[in-house]
Write a protein that holds these residues in place. Structure first.
Motif, short mmCIF file in Angstrom:
data_model
loop_
_atom_site.label_atom_id
_atom_site.label_comp_id
_atom_site.label_asym_id
_atom_site.label_seq_id
_atom_site.Cartn_x
_atom_site.Cartn_y
_atom_site.Cartn_z
N GLY A 23 11.58 -12.15 1.56
CA GLY A 23 12.76 -12.51 0.79
C GLY A 23 12.57 -12.35 -0.71
O GLY A 23 13.04 -13.17 -1.49
N ILE A 24 11.86 -11.28 -1.10
CA ILE A 24 11.58 -11.02 -2.51
C ILE A 24 12.55 -9.97 -3.03
O ILE A 24 12.88 -9.00 -2.35
CB ILE A 24 10.11 -10.58 -2.70
N GLU A 25 12.98 -10.16 -4.25
CA GLU A 25 14.08 -9.38 -4.82
C GLU A 25 13.86 -7.88 -4.81
O GLU A 25 14.75 -7.11 -4.47
CB GLU A 25 14.29 -9.87 -6.27
N ARG A 26 12.66 -7.43 -5.19
CA ARG A 26 12.48 -5.99 -5.42
C ARG A 26 11.18 -5.50 -4.79
O ARG A 26 10.17 -6.20 -4.82
CB ARG A 26 12.46 -5.69 -6.92
N ALA A 27 11.20 -4.31 -4.24
CA ALA A 27 10.00 -3.64 -3.73
C ALA A 27 9.62 -2.54 -4.72
O ALA A 27 10.41 -1.61 -4.95
CB ALA A 27 10.25 -3.04 -2.36
N TYR A 28 8.44 -2.65 -5.30
CA TYR A 28 7.95 -1.61 -6.21
C TYR A 28 7.24 -0.54 -5.39
O TYR A 28 6.55 -0.84 -4.41
CB TYR A 28 6.99 -2.20 -7.24
N GLY A 29 7.36 0.71 -5.83
CA GLY A 29 6.73 1.80 -5.10
C GLY A 29 5.24 1.86 -5.26
O GLY A 29 4.54 2.45 -4.43
N SER A 30 4.71 1.22 -6.30
CA SER A 30 3.27 1.25 -6.57
C SER A 30 2.91 0.14 -7.53
O SER A 30 3.78 -0.48 -8.17
CB SER A 30 2.88 2.60 -7.19
N LEU A 31 1.61 -0.11 -7.66
CA LEU A 31 1.14 -1.09 -8.64
C LEU A 31 1.50 -0.65 -10.05
O LEU A 31 1.91 -1.47 -10.88
CB LEU A 31 -0.37 -1.28 -8.50
N ASP A 32 1.36 0.63 -10.34
CA ASP A 32 1.71 1.13 -11.68
C ASP A 32 3.16 0.84 -12.03
O ASP A 32 3.48 0.45 -13.15
CB ASP A 32 1.45 2.64 -11.77
N GLU A 33 4.04 1.03 -11.05
CA GLU A 33 5.46 0.76 -11.29
C GLU A 33 5.68 -0.72 -11.55
O GLU A 33 6.47 -1.11 -12.43
CB GLU A 33 6.28 1.22 -10.08
N LEU A 34 5.00 -1.57 -10.80
CA LEU A 34 5.11 -3.01 -11.00
C LEU A 34 4.63 -3.39 -12.40
O LEU A 34 5.29 -4.16 -13.11
CB LEU A 34 4.30 -3.74 -9.92
N LEU A 35 3.48 -2.86 -12.80
CA LEU A 35 2.91 -3.23 -14.10
C LEU A 35 3.71 -2.71 -15.27
O LEU A 35 3.62 -3.24 -16.39
CB LEU A 35 1.46 -2.74 -14.18
N SER A 53 0.80 -1.23 0.00
CA SER A 53 0.00 0.00 0.00
C SER A 53 0.83 1.28 0.00
O SER A 53 0.30 2.36 -0.20
CB SER A 53 -0.95 0.00 1.20
N SER A 54 2.14 1.16 0.23
CA SER A 54 3.02 2.32 0.20
C SER A 54 4.43 1.83 -0.09
O SER A 54 4.73 0.64 0.10
CB SER A 54 3.01 3.06 1.55
N PRO A 55 5.33 2.70 -0.53
CA PRO A 55 6.72 2.27 -0.76
C PRO A 55 7.35 1.67 0.49
O PRO A 55 8.11 0.68 0.39
CB PRO A 55 7.41 3.56 -1.18
N GLU A 56 7.04 2.22 1.66
CA GLU A 56 7.60 1.71 2.90
C GLU A 56 7.09 0.30 3.20
O GLU A 56 7.86 -0.58 3.60
CB GLU A 56 7.27 2.65 4.06
N ARG A 57 5.78 0.11 3.01
CA ARG A 57 5.22 -1.22 3.25
C ARG A 57 5.72 -2.23 2.21
O ARG A 57 5.91 -3.42 2.51
CB ARG A 57 3.69 -1.16 3.25
N SER A 58 5.91 -1.76 0.99
CA SER A 58 6.47 -2.64 -0.04
C SER A 58 7.86 -3.12 0.36
O SER A 58 8.19 -4.31 0.24
CB SER A 58 6.54 -1.91 -1.38
N ALA A 59 8.69 -2.19 0.83
CA ALA A 59 10.05 -2.54 1.23
C ALA A 59 10.04 -3.52 2.40
O ALA A 59 10.82 -4.48 2.44
CB ALA A 59 10.82 -1.28 1.60
N ALA A 60 9.15 -3.30 3.36
CA ALA A 60 9.06 -4.19 4.51
C ALA A 60 8.60 -5.58 4.09
O ALA A 60 9.13 -6.60 4.58
CB ALA A 60 8.11 -3.60 5.55
N ALA A 61 7.62 -5.65 3.18
CA ALA A 61 7.13 -6.95 2.72
C ALA A 61 8.20 -7.70 1.94
O ALA A 61 8.37 -8.91 2.08
CB ALA A 61 5.88 -6.76 1.87
N ALA A 62 8.94 -6.97 1.09
CA ALA A 62 10.01 -7.60 0.32
C ALA A 62 11.08 -8.18 1.24
O ALA A 62 11.58 -9.30 1.03
CB ALA A 62 10.62 -6.59 -0.64
N GLU A 63 11.41 -7.46 2.28
CA GLU A 63 12.41 -7.93 3.24
C GLU A 63 11.89 -9.15 4.00
O GLU A 63 12.61 -10.14 4.16
CB GLU A 63 12.75 -6.80 4.23
#
Length: 384
Positions: A72-84, A59-69
């Motif tokens: 153990g996922i390679e990259r945290a995207y800042g948003s769904l648009d960035e991912l897509l 839901s946010s860049p910070e939460r993405s980074a925390a979830a990736a950590e």
């Protein structure tokens, strides 16, 4: 393996080629939207299917980074648009709150990617219908994962083959206790995030999907009543979503059935129970005891173990460890994801729940809540 027994090959997607056909045998590149419990389940299943988990967006860049950590996922995207915008991604798993499923799954499809979307597929029938249309020509699946217990497939095969006879009655329930007390709370109780239905949309959808999947019969009409035990919880007031639902139903073939769905049943952690009586035999499956299937007959009832040598071909396919080594929920989820990825590669696995099945669940949920609010029987359309 601890005992050296042979076993049937499980459903796996190791070495699947990507949709564009490049790099024969290349691993699918997968991303996840959402960072909660279901994201963890999906990530384990994706790894089991030998996909490459390349990124996650929350839901946010910070939460993405925390979830990736955490995952153990390679990259945290800042948003769904960035991912897509990442053209290297083949499949996106949507594991966010219910109210944004439709918007996010639609965006994934519009970006030309295949999608696995958590249920409910949408919170309205019109949104679910739009998703089915948008998914034309793509792989788009919904995790009705209880279909992937081997003994569920065994039960299904007995009705499909005619061995169990015609369907007479259905007795099914899905009981939990995680919202038993007023202090228990979750975003799902909020209709703005979870939709107008909570208990039935959340777990009743699994139950009715399993009823139709195993029996091969369709619900034709429903009469329901519902209860909201706590209108106020720790962080929410004015709650309108239901804690429990009771449903009487009829099927197209004329069978009668009852469904009980509750998230306020003390001691029941995740007890999905299904018993279908046919004219020749009954079958009963308990998700909390998934290693056996009860088969009832007027003479000679039996308990069938999860043993590939004793099961139908489709059930044996899903036995990933020898009999006596228990399989459970994550194994079923892994098999669902493996079959989803096989579909991406061009296969057509039997029993794979697609967006059309997600739409069916939304329609039945709507009918159940409409019935509870109107006090009348609600007919399901014959073409649904």
């Amino acid at each position: 393996m601890t005992d050296g027994h042979d076993q049937n090959a499980a459903a796996t997607s190791g070495g699947l080629t990507r949709r564009d056909g490049s790099a024969a045998g290349a691993r699918l590149r997968v991303a996840i939207v959402g960072g909660g419990f279901m994201a963890e389940v999906h990530s384990r299943a994706a790894r089991a299917a030998r996909a490459e988990l390349v990124g996650i967006a929350s839901s946010s860049p910070e939460r993405s980074a925390a979830a990736a950590e955490r995952l153990g996922i390679e990259r945290a995207y800042g948003s769904l648009d960035e991912l897509l915008a990442d053209d290297s991604i083949d499949v996106v798993h949507v594991t966010t709150p219910n109210a944004v499923h439709a918007e996010q799954a639609s965006a994934v499809l519009a970006a030309g990617k295949d999608v696995v979307c958590e249920k409910p597929l949408a919170t309205t029938v019109s949104d679910a219908e739009a998703l089915v249309a948008a998914a034309e020509g793509r792989t788009a699946t919904v995790p009705f994962v209880y279909r992937f217990h081997p003994l569920v497939r065994e039960a299904r095969s007995r009705f499909a083959s005619g061995q169990a006879g015609r369907v007479l009655t259905i007795n099914a329930s899905y009981l939990q206790d995680w919202l038993l007390a007023a202090g228990d709370d979750n975003w799902r109780v909020d209709a703005q995030q979870g939709g107008r239905s909570r208990a039935f949309a959340d777990i009743g959808s699994h139950l009715v999907d399993l009823v139709e999947f195993v029996s091969g019969d369709r619900v034709s009409r429903v009469s329901a009543t519902k209860r909201t035990v706590f209108a106020e919880r720790a962080s929410h007031a004015g709650i309108t979503t239901e804690d429990a639902v009771a449903v009487v139903m009829e099927t197209r073939s004329g069978a009668l059935g009852t469904l009980m769905v509750s998230q306020v049943a003390p001691g029941r952690k995740n007890r999905l129970f299904l018993e279908i009586a046919g004219s020749e035999e009954s079958v009963a499956f308990d998700q909390e005891q998934p290693e056996t299937l009860w088969v009832g007959r007027r003479k000679g009832s039996q308990v069938i173990p999860r043993d590939a040598d004793q099961l139908s071909e489709d059930a044996a396919r899903l036995c990933v460890v020898p009999s006596g080594h228990p399989q459970g929920y994550q194994d079923a989820f892994n098999a669902f994801i493996a079959d989803s990825y096989a579909a991406v590669a061009g296969e057509n696995p039997d029993g794979l729940p697609r967006f059309s099945d997600g739409l069916r669940a939304v329609r039945i949920t709507d009918a159940v809540i409409d019935s509870a609010e109107s006090g009348t029987w609600i007919e399901m359309g014959t073409n649904e």
